[in-house]
Design an enzyme around this catalytic site. Structure first.
Site, PDB file in Angstrom:
ATOM      1  N   ASP A 277       0.857  -1.193   0.197  1.00  0.00           N
ATOM      2  CA  ASP A 277       0.023  -0.051  -0.161  1.00  0.00           C
ATOM      3  C   ASP A 277       0.755   1.274  -0.066  1.00  0.00           C
ATOM      4  O   ASP A 277       1.989   1.357  -0.315  1.00  0.00           O
ATOM      5  CB  ASP A 277      -0.891   0.008   1.283  1.00  0.00           C
ATOM      6  CG  ASP A 277      -0.234   0.154   2.411  1.00  0.00           C
ATOM      7  OD1 ASP A 277       0.901  -0.128   2.533  1.00  0.00           O
ATOM      8  OD2 ASP A 277      -0.722   0.560   3.578  1.00  0.00           O
ATOM      9  N   ASP A 279       2.139   3.189   2.061  1.00  0.00           N
ATOM     10  CA  ASP A 279       3.404   3.425   3.050  1.00  0.00           C
ATOM     11  C   ASP A 279       4.027   2.056   3.187  1.00  0.00           C
ATOM     12  O   ASP A 279       4.990   1.896   3.916  1.00  0.00           O
ATOM     13  CB  ASP A 279       3.171   3.970   4.500  1.00  0.00           C
ATOM     14  CG  ASP A 279       1.891   3.096   5.299  1.00  0.00           C
ATOM     15  OD1 ASP A 279       1.299   2.520   4.594  1.00  0.00           O
ATOM     16  OD2 ASP A 279       1.864   3.071   6.552  1.00  0.00           O
ATOM     17  N   LYS A 376       3.255  -3.235  10.678  1.00  0.00           N
ATOM     18  CA  LYS A 376       3.382  -4.466   9.891  1.00  0.00           C
ATOM     19  C   LYS A 376       4.311  -4.200   8.469  1.00  0.00           C
ATOM     20  O   LYS A 376       4.743  -3.205   8.406  1.00  0.00           O
ATOM     21  CB  LYS A 376       1.844  -4.539   9.641  1.00  0.00           C
ATOM     22  CG  LYS A 376       1.199  -3.270   8.971  1.00  0.00           C
ATOM     23  CD  LYS A 376      -0.259  -3.576   8.836  1.00  0.00           C
ATOM     24  CE  LYS A 376      -1.061  -2.211   8.285  1.00  0.00           C
ATOM     25  NZ  LYS A 376      -1.371  -1.206   9.265  1.00  0.00           N
TER      26      LYS A 376
HETATM   27  C1  G16 Z   1      -4.125   0.832  10.199  1.00  0.00           C
HETATM   28  C2  G16 Z   1      -3.910   0.081  11.470  1.00  0.00           C
HETATM   29  C3  G16 Z   1      -4.269  -1.213  11.187  1.00  0.00           C
HETATM   30  C4  G16 Z   1      -5.696  -1.391  11.130  1.00  0.00           C
HETATM   31  C5  G16 Z   1      -6.248  -0.498   9.869  1.00  0.00           C
HETATM   32  C6  G16 Z   1      -7.649  -0.401   9.813  1.00  0.00           C
HETATM   33  O1  G16 Z   1      -3.633   0.240   9.046  1.00  0.00           O
HETATM   34  O2  G16 Z   1      -2.443   0.276  11.440  1.00  0.00           O
HETATM   35  O3  G16 Z   1      -3.891  -2.087  12.541  1.00  0.00           O
HETATM   36  O4  G16 Z   1      -6.248  -2.498  11.160  1.00  0.00           O
HETATM   37  O5  G16 Z   1      -5.614   0.920  10.046  1.00  0.00           O
HETATM   38  O6  G16 Z   1      -7.976   0.372  10.773  1.00  0.00           O
HETATM   39  P1  G16 Z   1      -9.620   0.894  10.710  1.00  0.00           P
HETATM   40  O7  G16 Z   1     -10.423  -0.448  10.469  1.00  0.00           O
HETATM   41  O8  G16 Z   1      -9.794   1.492  12.198  1.00  0.00           O
HETATM   42  O9  G16 Z   1      -9.851   1.729   9.543  1.00  0.00           O
HETATM   43  P2  G16 Z   1      -2.808   1.411   7.982  1.00  0.00           P
HETATM   44  O10 G16 Z   1      -2.263   0.389   6.977  1.00  0.00           O
HETATM   45  O11 G16 Z   1      -3.991   2.205   7.575  1.00  0.00           O
HETATM   46  O12 G16 Z   1      -1.644   2.123   8.767  1.00  0.00           O
END
Ligand code: G16
Length: 543
Positions: A277, A279, A376
């Site tokens: 994605d 980042d 991650k």
């Molecule tokens: C972030 C968080 C993840 C989470 C995701 C979606 O990911 O680090 O742990 O699962 O958002 O969160 P939500 O369901 O609250 O939208 P990223 O990849 O967006 O940094």
């Protein structure tokens, strides 16, 4: 050099969500908006005087201007050194690695992850602590508290250095060190997966299509896949990071990576398809004619991790976010290791990783990681798959199907309703919470509710408690529906409905998840009244 102390007043709504502060880019560009938040971060983390911080982002529109402001503010607040990715670029896992490797106090990571970028897109900023991971809630609460009480911010009256040239320069009393964003990350990957084995796999004709989605991972993927591992040129597509990601959402899901999904289900499909994605922390993996759901990916990687170079010692424990399917639980049970169910948000894995209680963690939202960093890591997960494919000598479809045969298949899907009215979303969740006690024993779309609750988590290492993390409805046949509102959106509310059902019979493992889950989908709608309340007839995104 002179430090300007600028009078300001609190700006409403600067509350970090699932992963830092995410807003429309236009909001971040309002005069003083970024400055206020950065000052609140600096104060909320206890000051930066004499400290070293890592700074970098995913290169989206406003990345470089925001970094220039951040550097001037870090210098004005007495930081000793800022380690910055060249041209302001650092993938989120690479930033996490640098913080750890350089023993920095923390880092400022500029990204709105999978959200679209550009002038009309989204922007984000989060603080990562010394372990390399996103700040825990105690810290984000302290930052938010500072945003509500701020009266001034400090900024150096001097231009920040250009970010294109490697090396050190001075900004006021602070050293700005521009580093190669890729090199340390490549070195780390070499310790975790067997580069020789994967090189031989490519040399034998194995084909991969990696879609970097015009986001930050392009240079990392080029250096590792096409460089160190010898995959043919052209293996990595959309490899040049663009400030608006080429006008796309850099989200590797079936909607936004549609072209990759189409290829993998066509006659021209390579052996493996993969994407990450904005980042670089998310990943998706596909085999020829098959896509691996992120929940299954976690389970398969956990079950096979002993095949890989860096994890030959095997599995200590697994952690997954609550809405992630229970496929990983079945691996943990069979292996006799602990399984942790945490709230959504990578920050909740940090303590478990620090304590050495888990080898691998993952989420349904296309995230997988291990203790090598505290984020991650998209490319890492793809390399781990490659190492397992090379070690087992089997294609992805065979590995997945054999996994299902051994453990059963957890059919899984997530339905997102995006941009719904905030009050409607809040009311839907509030009503669900009110109805929890009355749900058990009732039948919806032929499924009887066995139990229902609102997920709360007590961190087993520091005992901190986090409540209201999503409504779980468990049906008598073992199926499950989970409801929660996203904490990463920037427009209206996004309702996420997570649906799963277990199938042990291998003769029933080749069905479409939407078909297999049709009764759970109908029951979830009947329980929450989604269509009626939102006026939507179908989800905006199905993963
Ligand atoms: C972030 C968080 C993840 C989470 C995701 C979606 O990911 O680090 O742990 O699962 O958002 O969160 P939500 O369901 O609250 O939208 P990223 O990849 O967006 O940094």
């Amino acid at each position: 050099m002179s430090v300007a102390t600028v009078s300001t007043a609190p700006i409403a709504g600067q509350k970090p969500g699932t992963s830092g502060l995410r807003k429309k880019t236009a909001v971040f560009r309002q005069p003083g908006y970024l400055e206020n938040y950065v000052q609140a971060v600096i104060e909320g983390v206890g000051g930066v005087e004499g400290r070293t911080l890592v700074v970098g982002g995913d290169g989206r529109f406003f990345n470089d201007q925001a970094i220039a402001i951040i550097l001037r503010m870090l210098a004005a607040n007495g930081a000793e050194r800022a380690i910055v990715g060249q041209n302001g670029m650092l993938s989120t896992p690479a930033a996490s690695n640098l913080i750890r490797k350089r023993k920095a106090f923390g880092g400022l990571v500029l990204s709105a992850s999978h959200n679209p970028g550009g002038e009309d897109g989204d922007f984000g900023l989060k603080f990562n602590i010394a372990n390399g991971g996103p700040a825990p809630e105690s810290t984000t609460d302290a930052i938010f508290a500072r945003t509500t009480a701020l009266t001034e911010y400090r900024i150096l009256d001097e231009n920040a250095p250009a970010l294109g040239t490697l090396g050190e320069s001075r900004l006021g009393g602070m050293i700005v060190e521009i580093v190669d964003p890729v090199a340390d990350y490549v070195t780390l990957m070499q310790t975790l997966v067997d580069f020789d084995r994967i090189s031989k796999l490519f040399a034998s004709g194995f084909t991969l299509r990696f879609d970097a989605m015009h986001a930050v991972t392009g240079p990392y993927a080029k250096a590792i896949l096409e460089g160190a591992l010898g995959a043919p040129a052209g293996t990595v597509i959309n490899a040049t990071p663009l400030p608006d990601f080429g006008g796309h959402h850099p989200d590797p899901n079936p909607v936004h990576a549609a072209e990759l999904f189409r290829l993998m289900f066509s006659a021209e499909a390579p052996d493996m398809g993969a994407a990450s994605d904005g980042d670089g922390d998310r990943n998706i993996v596909l085999g020829r004619g098959i896509s691996v759901s992120p929940s299954d990916s976690l389970a398969v990687l956990a079950a096979n991790i002993h095949h890989t170079k860096g994890y030959a010692g095997g599995l200590k424990g697994i952690a997954r976010s609550m809405p992630t399917s229970r496929a990983a639980d079945r691996v943990a049970e069979k292996r006799g290791v602990e399984l942790f169910e945490t709230p959504t948000g990578w920050k909740f894995f940090g303590n478990l990783l620090d304590a050495g209680r888990v080898t691998i963690c993952g989420e349904e939202s296309a995230g997988t990681g291990s203790a090598h960093v505290r984020e991650k890591d998209g490319l890492w997960a793809i390399l781990l798959w490659l190492d397992i494919i090379a070690a087992r000598g089997e294609p992805i479809a065979a590995i997945l199907k054999e996994h299902w045969k051994t453990y059963g298949r957890d059919y899984y899907t997530r339905h997102d309703y995006e941009g719904i009215d905030i009050a409607t979303g809040d009311r839907l969740m509030a009503d669900l919470r009110t109805s929890l006690a009355s749900l058990p024993g009732k039948t919806f779309a032929g499924l009887t509710v066995k139990a229902a609750d609102d997920f709360a988590y007590q961190d087993p290492t520091d005992q901190s408690v986090t409540r209201q993390q999503g409504v779980r409805v468990l049906f008598a046949n073992g199926a499950r529906a989970v409801f929660r509102l996203s904490g990463t959106g920037t427009e209206g509310a996004t309702l996420r409905v997570y649906l799963e059902t277990f199938e042990s019979d291998p003769s029933r493992h080749d069905h479409d998840p939407q078909e297999m889950l049709s009764d759970v989908i109908a029951a979830a709608d009947a329980i929450a009244g989604i269509r009626e309340r939102t006026g939507r007839t179908a989800p905006d995104v199905i993963t």
